[in-house]
Scaffold this motif. Structure first.
Motif, PDB file in Angstrom:
ATOM      1  N   SER A  17       3.166  -3.808  -2.458  1.00  0.00           N
ATOM      2  CA  SER A  17       2.145  -4.768  -2.039  1.00  0.00           C
ATOM      3  C   SER A  17       0.785  -4.117  -2.117  1.00  0.00           C
ATOM      4  O   SER A  17       0.664  -2.891  -2.234  1.00  0.00           O
ATOM      5  CB  SER A  17       2.420  -5.265  -0.617  1.00  0.00           C
ATOM      6  N   ALA A  18      -0.240  -4.938  -2.028  1.00  0.00           N
ATOM      7  CA  ALA A  18      -1.606  -4.437  -2.108  1.00  0.00           C
ATOM      8  C   ALA A  18      -1.974  -3.579  -0.903  1.00  0.00           C
ATOM      9  O   ALA A  18      -3.003  -2.902  -0.918  1.00  0.00           O
ATOM     10  CB  ALA A  18      -2.585  -5.598  -2.238  1.00  0.00           C
ATOM     11  N   THR A  19      -1.166  -3.579   0.140  1.00  0.00           N
ATOM     12  CA  THR A  19      -1.419  -2.729   1.299  1.00  0.00           C
ATOM     13  C   THR A  19      -1.088  -1.274   1.016  1.00  0.00           C
ATOM     14  O   THR A  19      -1.424  -0.392   1.797  1.00  0.00           O
ATOM     15  CB  THR A  19      -0.588  -3.195   2.497  1.00  0.00           C
ATOM     16  N   GLY A  20      -0.394  -1.024  -0.103  1.00  0.00           N
ATOM     17  CA  GLY A  20       0.030   0.330  -0.432  1.00  0.00           C
ATOM     18  C   GLY A  20       1.476   0.602  -0.112  1.00  0.00           C
ATOM     19  O   GLY A  20       2.012   1.652  -0.480  1.00  0.00           O
ATOM     20  N   ALA A  21       2.133  -0.325   0.556  1.00  0.00           N
ATOM     21  CA  ALA A  21       3.547  -0.152   0.870  1.00  0.00           C
ATOM     22  C   ALA A  21       4.390  -0.318  -0.381  1.00  0.00           C
ATOM     23  O   ALA A  21       4.025  -1.055  -1.298  1.00  0.00           O
ATOM     24  CB  ALA A  21       3.973  -1.182   1.920  1.00  0.00           C
ATOM     25  N   SER A  22       5.514   0.386  -0.443  1.00  0.00           N
ATOM     26  CA  SER A  22       6.454   0.213  -1.541  1.00  0.00           C
ATOM     27  C   SER A  22       7.856   0.529  -1.042  1.00  0.00           C
ATOM     28  O   SER A  22       8.036   1.359  -0.137  1.00  0.00           O
ATOM     29  CB  SER A  22       6.096   1.113  -2.728  1.00  0.00           C
ATOM     30  N   PRO A 275       6.224 -15.363  -5.385  1.00  0.00           N
ATOM     31  CA  PRO A 275       5.586 -16.682  -5.277  1.00  0.00           C
ATOM     32  C   PRO A 275       4.527 -16.775  -4.178  1.00  0.00           C
ATOM     33  O   PRO A 275       3.595 -17.570  -4.289  1.00  0.00           O
ATOM     34  CB  PRO A 275       6.769 -17.610  -4.989  1.00  0.00           C
ATOM     35  N   ASP A 276       4.664 -15.948  -3.126  1.00  0.00           N
ATOM     36  CA  ASP A 276       3.693 -15.997  -2.034  1.00  0.00           C
ATOM     37  C   ASP A 276       2.500 -15.071  -2.249  1.00  0.00           C
ATOM     38  O   ASP A 276       1.641 -14.940  -1.364  1.00  0.00           O
ATOM     39  CB  ASP A 276       4.374 -15.686  -0.699  1.00  0.00           C
ATOM     40  N   SER A 277       2.437 -14.401  -3.401  1.00  0.00           N
ATOM     41  CA  SER A 277       1.323 -13.515  -3.776  1.00  0.00           C
ATOM     42  C   SER A 277       1.207 -12.276  -2.893  1.00  0.00           C
ATOM     43  O   SER A 277       0.198 -11.568  -2.957  1.00  0.00           O
ATOM     44  CB  SER A 277      -0.020 -14.270  -3.750  1.00  0.00           C
ATOM     45  N   GLU A 278       2.232 -11.976  -2.116  1.00  0.00           N
ATOM     46  CA  GLU A 278       2.175 -10.841  -1.206  1.00  0.00           C
ATOM     47  C   GLU A 278       2.715  -9.554  -1.819  1.00  0.00           C
ATOM     48  O   GLU A 278       2.333  -8.454  -1.418  1.00  0.00           O
ATOM     49  CB  GLU A 278       2.959 -11.155   0.073  1.00  0.00           C
ATOM     50  N   ARG A 279       3.635  -9.670  -2.780  1.00  0.00           N
ATOM     51  CA  ARG A 279       4.314  -8.498  -3.330  1.00  0.00           C
ATOM     52  C   ARG A 279       4.460  -8.643  -4.846  1.00  0.00           C
ATOM     53  O   ARG A 279       4.296  -9.729  -5.396  1.00  0.00           O
ATOM     54  CB  ARG A 279       5.700  -8.335  -2.701  1.00  0.00           C
ATOM     55  N   PHE A 280       4.765  -7.530  -5.483  1.00  0.00           N
ATOM     56  CA  PHE A 280       5.089  -7.556  -6.910  1.00  0.00           C
ATOM     57  C   PHE A 280       6.114  -6.458  -7.176  1.00  0.00           C
ATOM     58  O   PHE A 280       6.323  -5.556  -6.355  1.00  0.00           O
ATOM     59  CB  PHE A 280       3.835  -7.376  -7.776  1.00  0.00           C
TER      60      PHE A 280
END
Length: 294
Positions: A17-22, A275-280
């Protein structure tokens, strides 16, 4: 050509995610998986591997999608906006359409002397965007081309000189995002760009010393991911140190977070946003005896 893992190499599917979490979603030493798409229900990833299509249930295991009537697949595949249809590129240079649940595939492209590498479907599901290579001559630059999603005549989009790749529609359908060598004289120095679907001059999104490929916008249009190759890289090869980068679409020059990894080809070829744009999702291919966090 079907890619396989090297001795001692591992395939890792990550979710970030854009927060840096993986987090590591799946790992295997048996199968080289590539290019995740996220299903519309948010519950699974669709990847290719060993010439076939695979569904990775995020709460379970990996299962092959039983699609027939199609040659071995490459890693260019996208889901239609309806969430139940998938468009596929095969190693014969053609684009196909199939049901995501499996069954017989339909070929969409004609025998026009070009190789067709699919990358984008418009938000209304009516148009496909692909890269065309004339006569399958890979010494020639790829061209951005669109065609009806049901099949039919194609149309060339002017992106300027040099190779382009990865054309993908913005969520509002107003733009095509892609990477291109049009802004440089340096061999292989791909940069991120966009052009209006109505035509016009391509816009340079980010000027950098790295080789930047495959811009993918989140469904809400606020964020984008792309893969960053070392300067001097030609094409988008496999098995080298790369970075997966997330930016705000309002500021492409300032990464929100970066994930260094060993990969390249197969890591981020298609849009992999949830779909919720929170993760990739992305794929890494480390060569080691143990799983390491990028």
């Amino acid at each position: 050509m079907i890619r396989t893992l090297q001795p001692g190499q591992r395939c890792e599917v990550w979710i970030a995610s854009a927060t840096g979490a993986s987090e590591l979603a799946f790992a295997t030493e048996e199968l080289l998986l590539e290019a995740p798409n996220w299903t519309l229900d948010g519950g699974a990833l669709i990847l290719n591997g060993h010439g076939a299509l695979w569904r990775l249930d995020l709460s379970g295991g990996l299962e092959k999608v039983a699609i027939t009537g199609i040659p071995d697949l490459n890693n260019d595949h996208i889901l239609a906006p309806d969430g139940s249809t998938i468009y596929l590129s095969a190693n014969d240079g053609h684009i196909y359409r199939a049901d995501l649940d499996g069954g017989e595939a339909d070929r969409l492209t004609a025998d026009d002397g070009w190789f067709h590498f699919l990358h984008g479907v418009s938000p209304d599901g009516q148009t496909l965007a692909y890269v065309g290579i004339e006569a399958g001559d890979f010494t020639q630059p790829g061209r951005l081309i669109t065609m009806p999603a049901a099949g039919g005549p194609s149309a060339l989009v002017d992106t300027g000189p040099g190779h382009c790749d990865g054309p993908e529609y913005s969520p509002d359908g107003e733009w095509l995002y892609f990477n291109t060598e049009a802004f440089t004289d340096r061999p292989g120095h791909a940069q991120l760009a966009r052009v209006r679907t109505s035509g016009g001059k391509p816009e340079h999104l980010l000027e950098s010393d790295t080789v930047d490929w495959f811009p993918h916008l989140s469904p809400d249009g606020r964020l984008a991911s792309y893969i960053r190759f070392p300067g001097g890289t030609e094409g988008h090869p496999a098995d080298l140190p790369v970075d997966v980068v997330v930016v705000s679409t309002s500021d492409w020059a300032r990464p929100l977070h970066t994930w260094p990894l060993f990969g390249g080809q197969g890591t981020l070829n298609v849009n992999s946003w949830s779909p919720d744009s929170e993760r990739f999702a992305y794929v890494a291919y480390p060569v080691s005896t143990s799983i390491g966090t990028p």
